[in-house]
Design a protein around this motif. Structure first.
Motif, PDB file in Angstrom:
ATOM      1  N   THR A  10       0.832  -1.195   0.000  1.00 19.67           N
ATOM      2  CA  THR A  10       0.000   0.000   0.000  1.00 19.67           C
ATOM      3  C   THR A  10       0.867   1.246   0.000  1.00 19.67           C
ATOM      4  O   THR A  10       2.089   1.166   0.193  1.00 19.67           O
ATOM      5  CB  THR A  10      -0.966   0.002   1.201  1.00 19.67           C
ATOM      6  OG1 THR A  10      -1.998   0.960   0.978  1.00 19.67           O
ATOM      7  CG2 THR A  10      -0.238   0.301   2.508  1.00 19.67           C
ATOM      8  N   GLU A  11       0.221   2.382  -0.220  1.00 14.16           N
ATOM      9  CA  GLU A  11       0.931   3.651  -0.239  1.00 14.16           C
ATOM     10  C   GLU A  11       1.358   4.048   1.172  1.00 14.16           C
ATOM     11  O   GLU A  11       0.931   3.444   2.161  1.00 14.16           O
ATOM     12  CB  GLU A  11       0.038   4.729  -0.857  1.00 14.16           C
ATOM     13  CG  GLU A  11      -1.285   4.908  -0.149  1.00 14.16           C
ATOM     14  CD  GLU A  11      -2.296   5.666  -0.989  1.00 14.16           C
ATOM     15  OE1 GLU A  11      -1.972   6.042  -2.122  1.00 14.16           O
ATOM     16  OE2 GLU A  11      -3.426   5.875  -0.509  1.00 14.16           O
ATOM     17  N   ASP A  14      -1.972   5.389   4.531  1.00 14.39           N
ATOM     18  CA  ASP A  14      -3.171   4.594   4.295  1.00 14.39           C
ATOM     19  C   ASP A  14      -3.771   4.217   5.645  1.00 14.39           C
ATOM     20  O   ASP A  14      -3.400   3.218   6.253  1.00 14.39           O
ATOM     21  CB  ASP A  14      -2.839   3.348   3.473  1.00 14.39           C
ATOM     22  CG  ASP A  14      -4.069   2.519   3.118  1.00 14.39           C
ATOM     23  OD1 ASP A  14      -5.164   2.859   3.579  1.00 14.39           O
ATOM     24  OD2 ASP A  14      -3.914   1.537   2.377  1.00 14.39           O
ATOM     25  N   THR A  16      -6.613   3.106   6.361  1.00 16.12           N
ATOM     26  CA  THR A  16      -7.364   1.851   6.335  1.00 16.12           C
ATOM     27  C   THR A  16      -6.442   0.670   6.585  1.00 16.12           C
ATOM     28  O   THR A  16      -6.734  -0.209   7.401  1.00 16.12           O
ATOM     29  CB  THR A  16      -8.093   1.705   4.990  1.00 16.12           C
ATOM     30  OG1 THR A  16      -8.977   2.815   4.812  1.00 16.12           O
ATOM     31  CG2 THR A  16      -8.892   0.423   4.935  1.00 16.12           C
ATOM     32  N   ASP A  35       5.510  -0.286  -0.351  1.00 20.22           N
ATOM     33  CA  ASP A  35       4.799   0.226  -1.517  1.00 20.22           C
ATOM     34  C   ASP A  35       5.605  -0.175  -2.752  1.00 20.22           C
ATOM     35  O   ASP A  35       6.596   0.470  -3.085  1.00 20.22           O
ATOM     36  CB  ASP A  35       4.668   1.748  -1.426  1.00 20.22           C
ATOM     37  CG  ASP A  35       3.813   2.340  -2.532  1.00 20.22           C
ATOM     38  OD1 ASP A  35       3.474   1.607  -3.479  1.00 20.22           O
ATOM     39  OD2 ASP A  35       3.482   3.537  -2.446  1.00 20.22           O
ATOM     40  N   ARG A  77      -3.668  -3.462  -0.959  1.00 23.38           N
ATOM     41  CA  ARG A  77      -4.557  -2.360  -0.581  1.00 23.38           C
ATOM     42  C   ARG A  77      -4.529  -1.243  -1.628  1.00 23.38           C
ATOM     43  O   ARG A  77      -5.244  -1.300  -2.611  1.00 23.38           O
ATOM     44  CB  ARG A  77      -4.137  -1.832   0.804  1.00 23.38           C
ATOM     45  CG  ARG A  77      -5.140  -2.120   1.904  1.00 23.38           C
ATOM     46  CD  ARG A  77      -6.460  -1.461   1.694  1.00 23.38           C
ATOM     47  NE  ARG A  77      -6.376  -0.006   1.757  1.00 23.38           N
ATOM     48  CZ  ARG A  77      -7.382   0.796   1.471  1.00 23.38           C
ATOM     49  NH1 ARG A  77      -8.536   0.324   1.091  1.00 23.38           N
ATOM     50  NH2 ARG A  77      -7.240   2.103   1.559  1.00 23.38           N
ATOM     51  N   ARG A  78      -3.723  -0.247  -1.429  1.00 27.19           N
ATOM     52  CA  ARG A  78      -3.674   0.872  -2.369  1.00 27.19           C
ATOM     53  C   ARG A  78      -2.221   1.227  -2.703  1.00 27.19           C
ATOM     54  O   ARG A  78      -1.757   2.327  -2.396  1.00 27.19           O
ATOM     55  CB  ARG A  78      -4.387   2.091  -1.770  1.00 27.19           C
ATOM     56  CG  ARG A  78      -5.897   1.949  -1.626  1.00 27.19           C
ATOM     57  CD  ARG A  78      -6.570   1.971  -2.982  1.00 27.19           C
ATOM     58  NE  ARG A  78      -7.999   1.750  -2.907  1.00 27.19           N
ATOM     59  CZ  ARG A  78      -8.921   2.714  -2.884  1.00 27.19           C
ATOM     60  NH1 ARG A  78      -8.545   3.977  -2.887  1.00 27.19           N
ATOM     61  NH2 ARG A  78     -10.204   2.419  -2.854  1.00 27.19           N
ATOM     62  N   GLN A 291     -13.052   1.634  -0.384  1.00 28.11           N
ATOM     63  CA  GLN A 291     -12.839   2.113   0.983  1.00 28.11           C
ATOM     64  C   GLN A 291     -13.954   1.603   1.906  1.00 28.11           C
ATOM     65  O   GLN A 291     -15.088   1.409   1.487  1.00 28.11           O
ATOM     66  CB  GLN A 291     -12.807   3.639   1.012  1.00 28.11           C
ATOM     67  CG  GLN A 291     -11.713   4.263   0.151  1.00 28.11           C
ATOM     68  CD  GLN A 291     -10.325   4.105   0.769  1.00 28.11           C
ATOM     69  OE1 GLN A 291     -10.100   3.290   1.643  1.00 28.11           O
ATOM     70  NE2 GLN A 291      -9.397   4.919   0.301  1.00 28.11           N
TER      71      GLN A 291
END
Length: 319
Positions: A10-11, A14, A16, A35, A77-78, A291
């Motif tokens: 993920t970034e 984040d 979340t 990431d 995730r992101r 999200q």
């Protein structure tokens, strides 16, 4: 790193993912967060070896190393996109090698549960595929037109109340400021030749009394009824004026959502429905990596625990 780790891609910021990582830490499940698009190759060292049982070797981030053959789950995730290498030829070549090297290995780990697999997420992001899958799994879908023909669009809008919404929620700016393109009503008289410049999605407007976001983790379904001010078509444009309550998902809807995810090979989906006065749930779309953290507190949905359960148990319990 001792034990079977969970990789979290993920970034940097984040919130979340932070919730899930905190829960995994509480359970003493080892976690390696990074990431891929930004950290590799400068801050990540990959040494992957192909053997009789698949990919093994090591992935090192800073002073922490994970055994690739022992990864229990990967939480996609992101992460930032891999760089496209828009500069000189050598930089473009290296960028593609990074994406297919690290990304390819991460997507082919033996005995790993993916929440969800990056390629499955990419396939499920196409709205035409979503809408047809929703019909096949028994969900109710509004009449929909995808076209670049102004005449077709005008006729569709003249036949019933209609909304337009983008086929992809990509980055968009107005005068240098980030902006969202929300679903909005459109009438036949507003259709002009500009429609011919790209594909457009038009959909019959459902006379809804509320919206529902249903978050599915594995086979668990969590529902939140979202009530927006009268006249609001897209609740995402009115976050400050929304009310939430936990809602049970009808059994037949819940079963259809699980089948929908199976169609794409997903372990997670954030589904949006419009609910009409007769109690019908109309499928609008699924965000395969949507999200959910803000709903957890607003509607009392234990989504963090469900995701941590899935990641902790890994593939052996769910494949």
């Amino acid at each position: 790193m001792d034990g079977r780790p969970v990789l979290v891609c993920t970034e940097f910021e984040d919130a979340t993912a932070d919730l899930v990582i905190a829960e995994l830490n509480r359970r003493r499940v080892p976690v390696l967060r990074f990431d891929p698009g930004r950290d590799f190759p400068a801050h990540v060292l990959l040494a992957a070896h192909l053997g009789a049982d698949g990919w093994g070797g090591r992935l090192t981030v800073g002073d922490r190393t994970a055994d690739l053959s022992a990864v229990r789950a990967l939480y996609h995730r992101r992460p930032s996109p891999y760089p496209t290498g828009s500069g000189e030829q050598a930089a473009r070549f290296a960028a593609q090698e990074n994406r297919r090297g690290l990304g390819g290995v991460l997507g082919a780990l033996p005995g790993c549960l993916y929440l969800s697999h990056p390629q499955a997420i990419a396939r499920a992001e196409y709205k035409p595929a979503q809408l047809s899958a929703a019909l096949r799994t028994g969900l109710t879908v509004p009449p929909t037109l995808i076209t670049n023909d102004p005449g077709e669009a005008k006729a569709f809008c003249a036949a019933q109340p209609t909304i337009y919404k983008p086929l992809h929620a990509g980055a968009y700016e107005i005068e240098g400021e980030p902006a969202g393109i929300w679903a909005a009503p459109v009438e036949a008289g507003e259709i002009d030749a500009a429609v011919s410049r790209s594909g457009h999605l038009f959909q019959a407007q459902v006379p809804k009394v509320a919206d529902v976001r249903a978050v599915v983790v594995g086979e668990e379904v969590f529902g939140a009824r979202i009530t927006a001010p009268p006249g609001v078509v897209d609740w995402r444009a009115e976050y400050q004026n929304l009310t939430y309550e936990r809602v049970s998902c009808p059994e037949e809807i819940g079963g259809a959502l699980v089948r929908f995810l199976a169609t794409f090979g997903l372990k997670f989906g954030a589904f949006d429905f419009a609910v009409t006065a007769d109690g019908t749930w109309w499928f609008l779309e699924c965000n395969p990596n949507g999200q959910w953290a803000w709903l957890e507190g607003a509607a009392g949905l234990p989504i963090t625990l469900a995701i941590a359960d899935l990641l902790e148990n890994g593939a052996s319990q769910h494949e």
